[in-house]
Structures are given as structure tokens and as C-alpha cells.
Design a protein around this motif. Structure first.
Motif, PDB file in Angstrom:
ATOM      1  N   VAL A 146     -42.105 -28.436  10.059  1.00  0.00           N
ATOM      2  CA  VAL A 146     -42.608 -27.996   8.969  1.00  0.00           C
ATOM      3  C   VAL A 146     -42.534 -29.435   7.919  1.00  0.00           C
ATOM      4  O   VAL A 146     -43.505 -29.821   7.226  1.00  0.00           O
ATOM      5  N   LEU A 147     -41.430 -29.722   7.942  1.00  0.00           N
ATOM      6  CA  LEU A 147     -41.062 -31.063   6.854  1.00  0.00           C
ATOM      7  C   LEU A 147     -41.716 -32.115   7.459  1.00  0.00           C
ATOM      8  O   LEU A 147     -41.995 -33.032   6.573  1.00  0.00           O
ATOM      9  N   ALA A 148     -41.820 -32.354   8.507  1.00  0.00           N
ATOM     10  CA  ALA A 148     -42.671 -33.517   9.086  1.00  0.00           C
ATOM     11  C   ALA A 148     -44.277 -33.461   8.867  1.00  0.00           C
ATOM     12  O   ALA A 148     -44.677 -34.449   8.438  1.00  0.00           O
ATOM     13  N   PHE A 149     -44.697 -32.562   8.942  1.00  0.00           N
ATOM     14  CA  PHE A 149     -45.856 -32.183   8.593  1.00  0.00           C
ATOM     15  C   PHE A 149     -46.075 -32.384   6.885  1.00  0.00           C
ATOM     16  O   PHE A 149     -47.003 -33.359   6.505  1.00  0.00           O
ATOM     17  N   LEU A 150     -45.326 -32.089   6.169  1.00  0.00           N
ATOM     18  CA  LEU A 150     -45.341 -32.181   4.682  1.00  0.00           C
ATOM     19  C   LEU A 150     -45.199 -33.738   4.504  1.00  0.00           C
ATOM     20  O   LEU A 150     -45.790 -34.182   3.696  1.00  0.00           O
ATOM     21  N   GLY A 151     -44.211 -34.205   5.182  1.00  0.00           N
ATOM     22  CA  GLY A 151     -43.994 -35.707   4.805  1.00  0.00           C
ATOM     23  C   GLY A 151     -44.929 -36.876   5.339  1.00  0.00           C
ATOM     24  O   GLY A 151     -45.164 -37.783   4.698  1.00  0.00           O
ATOM     25  N   GLY A 152     -45.591 -36.135   6.710  1.00  0.00           N
ATOM     26  CA  GLY A 152     -46.777 -37.054   6.796  1.00  0.00           C
ATOM     27  C   GLY A 152     -48.011 -36.863   5.888  1.00  0.00           C
ATOM     28  O   GLY A 152     -48.651 -38.058   5.631  1.00  0.00           O
ATOM     29  N   ALA A 153     -48.139 -35.732   5.374  1.00  0.00           N
ATOM     30  CA  ALA A 153     -49.440 -35.525   4.485  1.00  0.00           C
ATOM     31  C   ALA A 153     -48.792 -36.346   3.083  1.00  0.00           C
ATOM     32  O   ALA A 153     -49.903 -36.993   2.653  1.00  0.00           O
ATOM     33  N   TYR A 154     -47.655 -36.275   2.834  1.00  0.00           N
ATOM     34  CA  TYR A 154     -47.197 -37.068   1.464  1.00  0.00           C
ATOM     35  C   TYR A 154     -47.485 -38.470   1.695  1.00  0.00           C
ATOM     36  O   TYR A 154     -48.040 -39.230   1.027  1.00  0.00           O
ATOM     37  N   ALA A 162     -47.568 -37.118  -6.389  1.00  0.00           N
ATOM     38  CA  ALA A 162     -47.463 -36.615  -4.837  1.00  0.00           C
ATOM     39  C   ALA A 162     -45.958 -36.529  -4.633  1.00  0.00           C
ATOM     40  O   ALA A 162     -45.338 -35.688  -4.160  1.00  0.00           O
ATOM     41  N   THR A 163     -45.270 -37.729  -5.193  1.00  0.00           N
ATOM     42  CA  THR A 163     -43.949 -37.897  -4.914  1.00  0.00           C
ATOM     43  C   THR A 163     -42.961 -36.771  -5.624  1.00  0.00           C
ATOM     44  O   THR A 163     -42.127 -36.251  -5.192  1.00  0.00           O
ATOM     45  N   TYR A 164     -43.416 -36.378  -6.676  1.00  0.00           N
ATOM     46  CA  TYR A 164     -42.914 -35.394  -7.487  1.00  0.00           C
ATOM     47  C   TYR A 164     -42.960 -34.071  -6.904  1.00  0.00           C
ATOM     48  O   TYR A 164     -41.913 -33.386  -6.751  1.00  0.00           O
ATOM     49  N   ILE A 165     -44.060 -33.796  -6.533  1.00  0.00           N
ATOM     50  CA  ILE A 165     -44.373 -32.551  -5.769  1.00  0.00           C
ATOM     51  C   ILE A 165     -43.548 -32.290  -4.262  1.00  0.00           C
ATOM     52  O   ILE A 165     -42.906 -31.384  -3.878  1.00  0.00           O
ATOM     53  N   TYR A 166     -43.707 -33.624  -3.611  1.00  0.00           N
ATOM     54  CA  TYR A 166     -42.920 -33.660  -2.147  1.00  0.00           C
ATOM     55  C   TYR A 166     -41.556 -33.416  -2.543  1.00  0.00           C
ATOM     56  O   TYR A 166     -40.691 -32.816  -1.552  1.00  0.00           O
ATOM     57  N   MET A 167     -40.881 -34.008  -3.640  1.00  0.00           N
ATOM     58  CA  MET A 167     -39.553 -33.920  -3.734  1.00  0.00           C
ATOM     59  C   MET A 167     -39.196 -32.626  -4.029  1.00  0.00           C
ATOM     60  O   MET A 167     -37.996 -31.895  -3.466  1.00  0.00           O
ATOM     61  N   MET A 168     -39.848 -31.800  -4.839  1.00  0.00           N
ATOM     62  CA  MET A 168     -39.540 -30.416  -5.178  1.00  0.00           C
ATOM     63  C   MET A 168     -39.518 -29.302  -4.061  1.00  0.00           C
ATOM     64  O   MET A 168     -38.547 -28.671  -3.553  1.00  0.00           O
ATOM     65  N   LEU A 169     -40.548 -29.698  -3.211  1.00  0.00           N
ATOM     66  CA  LEU A 169     -40.775 -28.814  -2.005  1.00  0.00           C
ATOM     67  C   LEU A 169     -39.714 -29.183  -0.949  1.00  0.00           C
ATOM     68  O   LEU A 169     -39.319 -28.417  -0.435  1.00  0.00           O
ATOM     69  N   PRO A 223     -55.046 -46.566 -11.590  1.00  0.00           N
ATOM     70  CA  PRO A 223     -55.210 -45.388 -11.488  1.00  0.00           C
ATOM     71  C   PRO A 223     -54.368 -44.526 -10.435  1.00  0.00           C
ATOM     72  O   PRO A 223     -54.082 -43.394 -10.486  1.00  0.00           O
ATOM     73  N   GLY A 224     -54.254 -45.066  -9.358  1.00  0.00           N
ATOM     74  CA  GLY A 224     -53.460 -44.575  -8.096  1.00  0.00           C
ATOM     75  C   GLY A 224     -52.034 -44.389  -8.446  1.00  0.00           C
ATOM     76  O   GLY A 224     -51.392 -43.629  -7.832  1.00  0.00           O
ATOM     77  N   PHE A 225     -51.490 -44.982  -9.567  1.00  0.00           N
ATOM     78  CA  PHE A 225     -50.041 -44.683 -10.032  1.00  0.00           C
ATOM     79  C   PHE A 225     -49.888 -43.478  -9.947  1.00  0.00           C
ATOM     80  O   PHE A 225     -48.817 -42.852  -9.643  1.00  0.00           O
ATOM     81  N   TRP A 226     -50.589 -42.628 -10.804  1.00  0.00           N
ATOM     82  CA  TRP A 226     -50.430 -41.234 -11.164  1.00  0.00           C
ATOM     83  C   TRP A 226     -50.652 -40.400 -10.002  1.00  0.00           C
ATOM     84  O   TRP A 226     -50.118 -39.436  -9.869  1.00  0.00           O
ATOM     85  N   VAL A 227     -51.455 -40.977  -9.133  1.00  0.00           N
ATOM     86  CA  VAL A 227     -51.443 -39.954  -7.886  1.00  0.00           C
ATOM     87  C   VAL A 227     -50.289 -40.168  -6.975  1.00  0.00           C
ATOM     88  O   VAL A 227     -49.783 -39.113  -6.536  1.00  0.00           O
ATOM     89  N   HIS A 228     -49.764 -41.434  -6.878  1.00  0.00           N
ATOM     90  CA  HIS A 228     -48.502 -41.496  -6.275  1.00  0.00           C
ATOM     91  C   HIS A 228     -47.564 -40.821  -6.778  1.00  0.00           C
ATOM     92  O   HIS A 228     -46.650 -40.279  -5.984  1.00  0.00           O
ATOM     93  N   ALA A 229     -47.168 -40.945  -8.130  1.00  0.00           N
ATOM     94  CA  ALA A 229     -45.965 -40.343  -9.044  1.00  0.00           C
ATOM     95  C   ALA A 229     -46.218 -38.939  -8.546  1.00  0.00           C
ATOM     96  O   ALA A 229     -45.284 -38.243  -8.552  1.00  0.00           O
ATOM     97  N   ALA A 235     -48.250 -54.864  -2.253  1.00  0.00           N
ATOM     98  CA  ALA A 235     -49.071 -53.815  -2.052  1.00  0.00           C
ATOM     99  C   ALA A 235     -48.010 -52.600  -2.595  1.00  0.00           C
ATOM    100  O   ALA A 235     -48.452 -51.628  -3.330  1.00  0.00           O
ATOM    101  N   GLN A 236     -46.980 -52.678  -2.246  1.00  0.00           N
ATOM    102  CA  GLN A 236     -45.828 -51.716  -2.613  1.00  0.00           C
ATOM    103  C   GLN A 236     -45.539 -51.874  -4.379  1.00  0.00           C
ATOM    104  O   GLN A 236     -45.678 -50.657  -5.157  1.00  0.00           O
ATOM    105  N   MET A 237     -45.736 -53.104  -4.729  1.00  0.00           N
ATOM    106  CA  MET A 237     -45.600 -53.159  -6.161  1.00  0.00           C
ATOM    107  C   MET A 237     -46.830 -52.532  -6.785  1.00  0.00           C
ATOM    108  O   MET A 237     -46.736 -51.742  -8.089  1.00  0.00           O
ATOM    109  N   GLY A 238     -48.133 -52.582  -6.260  1.00  0.00           N
ATOM    110  CA  GLY A 238     -49.254 -51.883  -6.848  1.00  0.00           C
ATOM    111  C   GLY A 238     -49.209 -50.667  -6.989  1.00  0.00           C
ATOM    112  O   GLY A 238     -49.695 -49.911  -7.940  1.00  0.00           O
ATOM    113  N   MET A 239     -48.233 -49.904  -6.097  1.00  0.00           N
ATOM    114  CA  MET A 239     -48.150 -48.328  -5.971  1.00  0.00           C
ATOM    115  C   MET A 239     -47.455 -47.979  -7.211  1.00  0.00           C
ATOM    116  O   MET A 239     -47.564 -46.852  -7.858  1.00  0.00           O
TER     117      MET A 239
END
Length: 307
Positions: free
Chosen positions: A217-225, A278-285, A270-276, A260-264
Motif C-alpha cells: 500500500v505504502l509503496a504504491f503511495l510513495g511511487g505515486a508521490y 504533494a509532499t504535505y499530503i503524502y506526509m500526512m497519509l 509553478p511546480g514548487f507548489w505542486v511539489h510542496a 534540478a532538485q534546487m528547481g523543485m
């Protein structure tokens, strides 16, 4: 006592779905603060790492390199400190609700009391014990392998292979016996090393299959993230493989990966807020599911069957 794998798995899923809003109240603020600290400080840490990576391969380190290393340690140290504060909050908050029925009275959970301290100490002890066990086991395998190789080269290779398999199995078994250390700590209001060890006696196989289900389950979530928030980073893997042992090529690829990581973490993109986000939601789940899975397993193995 064996853990009823599918019953416990279903009970954990039922707990999360039936108490989702309460769990959200518990985790949203600590996860938000940790995500904020990480995304605010990470650019400085990556910039320091980029300065280190720009050093010519094989060149002796100079004052600038040591300054960059110190800068990197400083910012990553602050991030680790924030993790040491907020991760125990996330774990203890969920487990206190699951094991004691303690829900936050406010719309959020933000406290660092005895339960959080027990969880933090338990984590540190767990990491230390795993490192010691891993180092001692690996050293023993190497020593016996060398002795076997002296006696017979073919026999030595076979002995090392068998011992490495035994070592991996032993480490998995050891990890399973301590896999309930956090709910044991919260439930018993202590550092739950002994309690987890006692509760999991005779349950290693059932815990193995239980955690295997959760890993899927968590590998699926982690892979999607990972694909959603950092999919571009995967494109560097074939390049690293193709570089082989070419140190200059590897250094150049690593530099581009850091850029590339710095760009994230660049707030102007714009991609910053998507990354942030996604990280926030993944951390909670991730924290809710891991903690719920461990807490339910603890309740079954400690005799509290009604999870």
C-alpha cells in the motif's frame, strides 16, 4: 501469539476511514509546519551541496569546501531537528487516539509531552540497535568468509552467500520483533523496546505478511508521490548507469541532479507548489497509515482484540 493478518489489516483500514476527520485534525498542523520548515531551508542545504559537488574530482579539499560542508550540515541539522520534533507529534497523536481514544479538543494537535519524548527516544534506540546489529552481523559474515576462503576458495564463497542470506533473515526478524515499539511506548507510557519484544514473541511470520501488505500500500503511495512530484529525477538514473566508473561524468550528472532538485524548491516556479502540496499530503497519509497499522497490530498482540 500470532497476528490475524487480514483481520488486523482490515481493522486498520476501517479505523482510518471511520476516524479520518479526527486523524486529519491530529496531523494537519505538525505536517504543515514540518513541510514548511523543510521547503524553506532545503534550498540553502542544496546550494551548499552544489558547492561541494563543484570541486574537481580528486582535488584536495580547501577552505571553501569545508565551509560548504559546514553550511550543509547546519541547514540539514535544523531540518533533522524539526523532524525530531514534529514526527513524534504525528506518531504519538495518532496512537494516543487509537489506543486511548484521546482526540484533540482544538481543531489541531500541537504538543510535545511525555508520549512524544518516549517515541523520540524509542526511535533513537531502534536506529542504534539496528546499526549495531547490522555492523556486528556483517563483520561476523566477513570474518567467517575470510576464514572459509583461506581453507577453500569455492567453499568460502558459498559460506559467505549462506551467511549473507542468514544475516538478512536475522535482521528482518529483529526488525519485526521491534516493529511495534512506537505503540508499545505510547500504550505503556515508557520506551517500549521490551514491551514490543515480548508482544511479538511467536508472531514474526504473521507480522512479516502483515507488514508486507502495508508495504504494498505504502509503496504504491510513495511511487505515486515520487512520479507526481519528482518524476524528472528518474531520467538521471540511466545516465548514472551509463557513466560507469567515470568520476568526471558522475560528478557532472550529480551537479545537474542538484540543480534540478534546487528547481523543485524554487518558490518562483509553478511546480514548487505542486511539489510542496504533494509532499504535505503524502506526509500526512504516510504517518497516519504507518501509525494506525502499528497501533492495530499492537492491540491484537497485546490482547486488546477490539481495534
Amino acid at each position: 501469539m500470532k497476528l490475524p493478518v487480514f483481520t488486523a489489516f482490515g481493522a486498520a483500514i476501517a479505523y482510518v476511514t471511520s476516524h479520518f476527520l479526527t486523524l486529519l485534525r491530529i496531523v494537519w498542523l505538525p505536517a504543515l509546519l514540518l513541510t514548511g520548515v523543510t521547503f524553506y531551508l532545503m534550498p540553502a542545504a542544496i546550494e551548499a551541496q552544489m558547492s561541494i559537488a563543484m570541486t574537481e574530482p580528486g582535488a584536495p579539499p580547501d577552505a571553501a569546501v569545508f565551509a560548504a560542508i559546514a553550511e550543509s550540515f547546519k541547514w540539514t541539522g535544523v531540518i533533522y531537528l524539526a523532524s525530531a520534533i514534529f514526527y513524534p507529534m504525528l506518531i504519538a497523536g495518532v496512537l494516543k487516539h487509537l489506543l486511548r481514544g484521546a482526540a484533540p479538543r482544538l481543531p489541531f494537535y500541537l504538543q510535545f509531552g511525555a508520549d512524544e519524548v518516549f517515541v523520540l527516544i524509542a526511535y533513537i534506540l531502534l536506529m542504534v540497535m539496528l546499526m549495531i546489529a547490522g555492523f556486528a552481523g556483517f563483520l561476523a559474515v566477513m570474518v567467517v568468509g575470510v576464514i572459509g576462503a583461506v581453507l577453500s576458495e569455492a567453499a568460502g564463497g558459498l559460506v559467505v552467500l549462506l551467511l549473507m542470506i542468514a544475516f538478512v533473515v536475522a535482521m528482518i526478524w529483529f526488525s519485526l520483533r521491534l516493529s511495534l515499539i512506537f505503540p508499545a511506548s505510547v500504550s505503556e507510557r515508557t520506551v517500549g523496546v521490551v514491551q514490543s519484544w515480548n508482544a511479538t514473541k511467536g508472531a514474526a511470520w504473521s507480522l512479516f505478511f502483515y507488514w508486507f501488505l502495508w508495504m504494498m500500500v505504502l509503496a504504491f503511495l510513495g511511487g505515486a508521490y515520487a512520479v507526481f512530484s519528482a518524476g524528472d529525477m528518474f531520467s538521471y538514473i540511466p545516465e548514472m548507469i551509463a557513466a560507469g566508473g567515470d568520476e568526471a561524468a558522475i560528478a557532472e550528472i550529480e551537479q545537474r541532479m542538484l540543480e534540478a532538485q534546487m528547481g523543485m524548491f524554487d518558490r518562483s516556479r509553478p511546480g514548487f507548489w505542486v511539489h510542496a502540496g504533494a509532499t504535505y499530503i503524502y506526509m500526512m497519509l504516510n504517518m497516519v497509515l504507518w501509525s494506525a497499522a502499528a497501533g492495530v497490530a499492537w492491540r491484537y498482540l497485546a490482547g486488546e482484540e477490539r481495534a
